[in-house]
Every structure is written in C-alpha cells, then in structure tokens.
Write a protein that holds these residues in place. Structure first.
Motif, short mmCIF file in Angstrom:
data_model
loop_
_atom_site.label_atom_id
_atom_site.label_comp_id
_atom_site.label_asym_id
_atom_site.label_seq_id
_atom_site.Cartn_x
_atom_site.Cartn_y
_atom_site.Cartn_z
N ALA A 227 6.98 1.33 2.61
CA ALA A 227 5.39 2.30 2.40
C ALA A 227 4.39 2.48 2.98
O ALA A 227 3.52 3.42 3.17
CB ALA A 227 4.26 1.24 1.17
N GLU A 228 4.78 2.02 4.10
CA GLU A 228 3.72 2.25 5.61
C GLU A 228 4.34 3.77 6.43
O GLU A 228 3.75 4.67 6.12
CB GLU A 228 4.23 1.41 6.29
CG GLU A 228 2.66 1.72 7.74
CD GLU A 228 2.36 0.07 8.23
OE1 GLU A 228 0.92 -0.29 8.81
OE2 GLU A 228 3.57 -0.13 8.49
N ALA A 229 5.83 3.69 6.02
CA ALA A 229 6.54 4.70 6.95
C ALA A 229 6.41 6.16 6.13
O ALA A 229 5.52 7.21 6.09
CB ALA A 229 7.84 4.39 7.08
N GLY A 230 6.52 5.41 4.48
CA GLY A 230 5.81 6.78 3.89
C GLY A 230 5.04 7.48 3.45
O GLY A 230 4.14 8.47 3.30
N LEU A 231 3.69 6.26 3.73
CA LEU A 231 2.35 6.96 3.53
C LEU A 231 2.03 7.69 4.54
O LEU A 231 1.19 8.63 4.78
CB LEU A 231 1.43 5.43 3.86
CG LEU A 231 0.12 5.41 3.01
CD1 LEU A 231 -0.63 6.17 2.21
CD2 LEU A 231 -0.74 4.32 3.09
N ALA A 232 2.61 7.27 5.44
CA ALA A 232 2.50 8.34 7.21
C ALA A 232 3.00 9.18 6.90
O ALA A 232 2.08 10.86 7.48
CB ALA A 232 3.21 7.47 7.85
N TYR A 262 15.19 -6.19 -11.98
CA TYR A 262 15.49 -6.06 -11.13
C TYR A 262 15.41 -4.79 -10.26
O TYR A 262 14.81 -4.09 -9.17
CB TYR A 262 15.99 -7.21 -10.53
CG TYR A 262 15.45 -8.91 -10.63
CD1 TYR A 262 13.82 -8.46 -10.15
CD2 TYR A 262 15.81 -9.04 -11.35
CE1 TYR A 262 13.17 -9.97 -9.96
CE2 TYR A 262 15.42 -10.52 -11.76
CZ TYR A 262 13.69 -11.17 -10.98
OH TYR A 262 13.50 -11.85 -11.16
N ARG A 263 16.22 -4.22 -11.32
CA ARG A 263 16.31 -2.90 -10.80
C ARG A 263 15.50 -1.81 -10.55
O ARG A 263 15.08 -1.18 -10.19
CB ARG A 263 18.50 -2.00 -11.23
CG ARG A 263 18.82 -3.10 -10.79
CD ARG A 263 21.14 -2.51 -10.71
NE ARG A 263 20.65 -1.98 -12.38
CZ ARG A 263 21.33 -3.46 -12.89
NH1 ARG A 263 21.89 -3.86 -12.80
NH2 ARG A 263 21.17 -2.52 -14.25
N GLN A 264 15.55 -1.90 -11.67
CA GLN A 264 13.76 -0.81 -12.09
C GLN A 264 12.80 -1.65 -11.22
O GLN A 264 11.42 -0.12 -10.79
CB GLN A 264 13.59 -1.29 -13.28
CG GLN A 264 14.97 -0.60 -14.53
CD GLN A 264 14.51 -0.90 -16.24
OE1 GLN A 264 13.57 -1.64 -15.85
NE2 GLN A 264 15.79 -0.79 -16.56
N GLN A 265 12.61 -2.92 -11.41
CA GLN A 265 11.25 -3.39 -10.29
C GLN A 265 10.62 -3.21 -9.25
O GLN A 265 9.88 -2.68 -8.59
CB GLN A 265 12.16 -4.89 -10.07
CG GLN A 265 9.56 -5.54 -10.32
CD GLN A 265 9.07 -4.80 -10.55
OE1 GLN A 265 8.59 -4.89 -12.56
NE2 GLN A 265 7.68 -4.63 -10.35
N HIS A 266 12.04 -2.41 -8.40
CA HIS A 266 12.09 -1.87 -6.82
C HIS A 266 10.92 -0.75 -6.74
O HIS A 266 9.73 -1.32 -5.91
CB HIS A 266 13.29 -1.44 -6.72
CG HIS A 266 12.86 -0.86 -5.11
ND1 HIS A 266 12.92 -1.25 -4.20
CD2 HIS A 266 12.83 -0.33 -4.31
CE1 HIS A 266 12.94 -1.42 -2.91
NE2 HIS A 266 12.98 -0.17 -2.75
N ILE A 270 7.21 -0.55 -4.62
CA ILE A 270 7.31 -0.22 -3.34
C ILE A 270 5.48 0.93 -4.17
O ILE A 270 5.17 0.51 -2.88
CB ILE A 270 8.32 1.36 -3.31
CG1 ILE A 270 9.25 0.70 -2.91
CG2 ILE A 270 7.59 2.50 -2.88
CD1 ILE A 270 9.35 0.31 -2.22
N ALA A 271 4.85 0.94 -5.23
CA ALA A 271 3.81 1.95 -5.89
C ALA A 271 3.15 0.19 -5.29
O ALA A 271 1.66 0.63 -4.83
CB ALA A 271 3.39 1.42 -7.27
N ALA A 272 3.30 -0.47 -6.01
CA ALA A 272 1.79 -1.51 -5.77
C ALA A 272 1.94 -1.92 -3.90
O ALA A 272 0.63 -2.05 -3.45
CB ALA A 272 2.06 -3.41 -6.32
N ALA A 273 2.94 -1.89 -3.02
CA ALA A 273 2.50 -1.66 -1.59
C ALA A 273 1.92 -0.48 -0.66
O ALA A 273 0.38 -0.81 -0.36
CB ALA A 273 3.77 -2.04 -0.93
N HIS A 274 2.34 0.68 -1.94
CA HIS A 274 2.24 1.99 -1.44
C HIS A 274 0.09 2.28 -1.77
O HIS A 274 -0.73 2.05 -0.68
CB HIS A 274 2.67 3.10 -2.37
CG HIS A 274 1.74 4.09 -1.63
ND1 HIS A 274 1.32 4.88 -2.48
CD2 HIS A 274 2.36 4.96 -0.83
CE1 HIS A 274 0.97 6.01 -1.85
NE2 HIS A 274 1.44 6.16 -0.69
N ALA A 275 -0.37 1.14 -2.76
CA ALA A 275 -1.04 1.31 -2.71
C ALA A 275 -2.53 0.23 -2.45
O ALA A 275 -3.72 0.38 -1.97
CB ALA A 275 -2.04 0.63 -4.55
#
Length: 283
Positions: A227-232, A262-266, A270-275
């Motif tokens: 998420a950090e790399a994507g946000l950058a 679990y396959r759908q939760q990934h 990512i969205a929670a970490a991004h937020a």
C-alpha cells in the motif's frame, strides 16, 4: 420454531481448554471458534458464537469474555443468564449503539432459524488496557490489541502457554476490518510471537503455535508495504492489489486452497492499509 441444525465441532484442545467451532450461516468453509477455560474457581467462556444453542457444550460457565464486538463472536450470550460478561470498554460502547441490534434484526428476518435466541448483550464488566482474572490455578490475562477492530482483545493463559487470539489472528490470513491500528497490530503480533507461547487459537481457522502470529504479522507487513509503494505512485487500492496479488504474500500453492472469503478479502485489506497510510499522511 426449532433451531436450524448446525454442525458443532467440540474439541478437547488441552485438558483444561475446550473449543467449539461452527460454520457461519450459509457457509461450509468459514468456521468460527469459541473456547472454554476451566479453572478450579471459574469456567470461563471466551466468545459465544452466534446463538445460544452454540453454547450447549459450555453449560455451567461462570464467566464470559468477549474478544470483540463482531456478531459471530457474541450473539450466543443469552445461553448464560446472570453470568458476568467481560469485554473492552469499546466493545460495550459499540454493542450499545443502535447498529448491532438493527443488523441482528435484518439477519433474523432473512434467516430466522439461524438466529433463534440471538441477543445483543453488552459486557457489564469492562477494562481499557489489561485485566487479569484468577480462574483458580489458571490466570486469564486480557490484553487490548486493536487491529482487526479497535476493541479487539486477546486472552493469554500463561500457565498453559496459550493465547486465545480472537480475530487478531486468523488462519490463513487476517481480516483488516478497520484502519487506524494496522501497523501497531503487526508489531504487537511480532511481540507475541516471541513471548514463549506454545498454543495459539485463532478466531477463524485451525489452532497452531507462534508461527501463526508471525505469519499474520508478515502478511500485514506485506500489505502495508504494498500500500505504501502504491500510494507513492498514486495507485488506487484496486491497482495495488492487481500488482501485489495474494499469491505474492502467501506461500506458494496456498492461495488455491483458500475459502472464497479470503481470496476476496485481500483487496479489502489493501484498501484498509491504503486508508490508514493516507490518514497518517494527512491526505
């Protein structure tokens, strides 16, 4: 109306610890687990699952503990009338809000037999950081560990080297339901993985040892890194998840064996970490 039959798996996990596991309604591959720890003074139930019938194997309990406010962990408490219920202060506040009761009514309207007797019963004994319970020969240490939810609690029984982790740990990977505590959650799991534990019981999935804590921490750390790399790079959570799929963060071959949840939760993780990262950066 009789209770909808549900397959309960009852397991004598340790001589003084019994586990009861059941599938969520409508699911055969997403189990949830509650535990009873039996001391000389108290028989302590940790989480009450979905309806009172789920708690039949724990008849005679003298204390109830909630690991957090999620419906699949605390709707069966009516099985224990008059028994003190212990939980985090935030758990009480969340269960006293109107939303849990409204959600229960919607679920009961859709599948009434699955929720016969289910009730919202907030804890009447609360704490904030830590609470120790002397069960008689066994100590239950309740530790606040926000992450999956802000009110999440783990229960440590030091005499047994046991951690009843609620949804702070899941097999095969955790659910990042809320942002705000995700990085601290990974750090706390790392510390617990080095605390000399022998047994770890997750809220969902099979028990194991401290390797479950390390694996959950590694996954959360990987999600935060992605998420950090994507946000950058200005990427959306969907773009980040496409670039760092679940197979990149789990052992080879494991993804194909996962339940659909679990396959759908990934991507949601990512969205929670991004937020969380956006909040910490003030963007």
């Amino acid at each position: 109306m009789s209770n909808q039959p549900v397959s309960l798996r009852i397991e004598q996990y340790l001589p003084s610890v019994t586990l009861v596991t059941r599938p969520l309604p409508g699911s055969s591959d997403f189990p949830v687990t509650a535990a009873q720890v039996t001391g000389q003074r108290h028989r302590v139930v940790v989480d009450t699952l979905i309806r009172p019938a789920d708690m039949a194997p724990f008849a005679g309990a003298t204390l109830v503990i909630y690991t957090h406010f999620d419906w699949d962990h605390c709707w069966g408490t009516a099985a224990f009338p008059g028994v003190p219920v212990i939980g985090h202060q935030l758990t009480r506040e969340r269960l006293l809000a109107p939303e849990p009761g409204e959600f229960l009514e919607r679920m009961r309207a859709e599948k009434p037999a699955h929720f016969e007797g289910s009730q919202i019963i907030p804890p009447d004994v609360t704490f904030r950081d830590r609470l120790d319970i002397d069960a008689g020969g066994l100590t239950l240490e309740l530790h606040h560990l926000p992450g999956h939810t802000a009110d999440s609690v783990v229960v440590h029984v030091p005499e047994l080297g046991l951690l009843l982790a609620g949804d702070a740990v899941e097999t095969p990977l955790p659910t990042l339901s809320e942002s705000g505590h995700i990085r601290a959650w990974a750090g706390a799991l790392r510390k617990w993985s080095q605390a000399g534990l022998k047994h770890v019981v997750p809220g969902h999935g099979r028990p194991g040892g401290p390797e479950l804590l390390a694996a959950n921490a590694a996954y959360i750390e990987g999600v935060l890194e992605a998420a950090e790399a994507g946000l950058a790079k200005g990427q959306t959570p969907q773009e980040i998840a496409a670039e760092r799929p679940l197979a990149a963060l789990l052992p080879a071959g494991l993804v194909d064996t996962l339940a659909p949840y679990y396959r759908q939760q990934h991507e949601a993780n990512i969205a929670a970490a991004h937020a969380e990262l956006r909040q910490s950066a003030g963007t």
